[in-house]
Design a protein around this motif. Structure first.
Motif, PDB file in Angstrom:
ATOM      1  N   GLY A  72       0.800  -1.223   0.000  1.00 47.14           N
ATOM      2  CA  GLY A  72       0.000   0.000   0.000  1.00 47.14           C
ATOM      3  C   GLY A  72       0.829   1.267   0.000  1.00 47.14           C
ATOM      4  N   THR A  73       1.972   1.258   0.685  1.00 45.41           N
ATOM      5  CA  THR A  73       2.795   2.465   0.768  1.00 45.41           C
ATOM      6  C   THR A  73       3.862   2.541  -0.315  1.00 45.41           C
ATOM      7  N   SER A  74       4.030   1.495  -1.097  1.00 47.58           N
ATOM      8  CA  SER A  74       5.069   1.490  -2.133  1.00 47.58           C
ATOM      9  C   SER A  74       4.790   2.490  -3.248  1.00 47.58           C
ATOM     10  N   VAL A  75       3.541   2.937  -3.386  1.00 41.72           N
ATOM     11  CA  VAL A  75       3.178   3.863  -4.467  1.00 41.72           C
ATOM     12  C   VAL A  75       2.769   5.240  -3.945  1.00 41.72           C
ATOM     13  N   LEU A  76       2.969   5.494  -2.664  1.00 41.54           N
ATOM     14  CA  LEU A  76       2.531   6.777  -2.096  1.00 41.54           C
ATOM     15  C   LEU A  76       3.280   7.964  -2.697  1.00 41.54           C
ATOM     16  N   TYR A  77       4.494   7.757  -3.172  1.00 43.92           N
ATOM     17  CA  TYR A  77       5.266   8.856  -3.744  1.00 43.92           C
ATOM     18  C   TYR A  77       4.631   9.407  -5.024  1.00 43.92           C
ATOM     19  N   LEU A  78       3.699   8.674  -5.588  1.00 45.36           N
ATOM     20  CA  LEU A  78       3.033   9.112  -6.817  1.00 45.36           C
ATOM     21  C   LEU A  78       1.741   9.881  -6.560  1.00 45.36           C
ATOM     22  N   VAL A  79       1.262   9.904  -5.333  1.00 45.46           N
ATOM     23  CA  VAL A  79       0.005  10.597  -5.039  1.00 45.46           C
ATOM     24  C   VAL A  79       0.164  12.087  -5.354  1.00 45.46           C
ATOM     25  N   PRO A  80      -0.677  12.665  -6.227  1.00 46.31           N
ATOM     26  CA  PRO A  80      -0.544  14.083  -6.622  1.00 46.31           C
ATOM     27  C   PRO A  80      -1.101  15.031  -5.561  1.00 46.31           C
ATOM     28  N   GLY A  81      -0.411  15.125  -4.453  1.00 45.72           N
ATOM     29  CA  GLY A  81      -0.907  15.938  -3.344  1.00 45.72           C
ATOM     30  C   GLY A  81      -0.951  17.422  -3.648  1.00 45.72           C
TER      31      GLY A  81
END
Length: 279
Positions: free
Chosen positions: A222-231
């Motif tokens: 679940g956290t492996s792709v958090l860097y891609l979240v367009p915050g």
């Protein structure tokens, strides 16, 4: 008398006969309008909100002794500069710059507007500083890669992931973010970049469950792709909505939603490939 100029036009437009006085110097409306337009295109392109752009532009226009009216659209900025008595004006339409989000350039451009407003620099010095700011080299990509990987691994730990999961997330982020850098350098469509990077990171993140490395494999995936979240686009969209810039707000929101959907497609593809049904 109003003169209208388009960024794509090739025909010459005469310089305004009148000008604005700043620091004892007279500057033409055209000169001021072109500078502020270029400034606006870069500030909006590097991730500024519409309200910040408005305040910075109004601050500089007041310091230069002229009035300004601007219309901010998702891909263009329509700017009109006029004399205080509105006896003459100049209008220019420019396209916003397509840039990676840069807090460094964003901050330095805002500082430039304050320096001009406070009288610390004159108009000519402002133009020189602006040219220097937009030529600022990007941050070292290897350092960014390392820090992004450490940050994402920290999120894994924050969400109660065990140390094997943290190590897996660090490596999966390292690989995915490196792939993102390479693809962006080659001008690959950003939506495809998000799909591919999420796919690679989720496949590597699933190795925690595949090899029974720890007790929190679902946290690792679940956290492996958090860097891609367009915050940042989501936050800017909300800020623009509160400021009444509904068109820009809606477009930024849709852009962020599309990127989130691409992230989800890549994540689901990775889970399917690894035959994981934890979600």
């Amino acid at each position: 008398m109003t003169r209208i100029d388009d960024a794509s036009a090739t025909s010459a437009v005469p310089v305004a006969s009148a000008g604005c006085v700043c620091g004892g110097e007279i500057h033409s409306l055209k000169e001021i309008c072109l500078f502020i337009s270029e400034y606006s295109a870069w500030l909006l392109g590097c991730g500024a909100t519409c309200i910040r752009l408005e305040r910075n532009v109004m601050r500089m226009a007041e310091a230069l002794g002229c009035g300004v009216v601007m219309t901010i659209l998702p891909r263009h900025i329509h700017l009109s500069v006029c004399l205080p008595d509105k006896s003459d004006s100049y209008t220019y339409i420019t396209a916003t710059r397509t840039l990676p989000i840069s807090f460094d350039i964003n901050t330095r451009l805002s500082e430039l507007s304050w320096a001009l407003a406070d009288g610390k620099i004159n108009f000519e010095e402002a133009k020189v500083q602006f040219d220097s700011i937009i030529r600022t080299p990007p941050a070292d990509k290897n350092l960014v890669l390392l820090l992004a990987s450490l940050a994402n691994a920290s999120f894994c730990r924050l969400f109660t992931g065990d140390w094997p999961a943290v190590a897996v997330v660090f490596l999966s982020t390292l690989a995915g973010y490196y792939l993102k850098q390479v693809l962006c350098e080659h001008k690959v469509d950003l939506r495809l970049v998000f799909i591919l990077c999420a796919f690679v990171s989720s496949v590597l993140g699933a190795s925690d469950a595949l090899f029974n490395l720890g007790t929190t494999p679902e946290i690792a995936v679940g956290t492996s792709v958090l860097y891609l979240v367009p915050g940042i686009p989501f936050l800017n969209s909300f800020s623009d909505m509160l400021a009444g810039h509904y068109i820009c707000s809606f477009c930024r929101f849709i852009h962020a939603v599309i990127l989130t959907c691409c992230l989800s497609i890549g994540l689901c593809g990775g889970l399917l490939m690894m035959n994981l049904g934890m979600f």
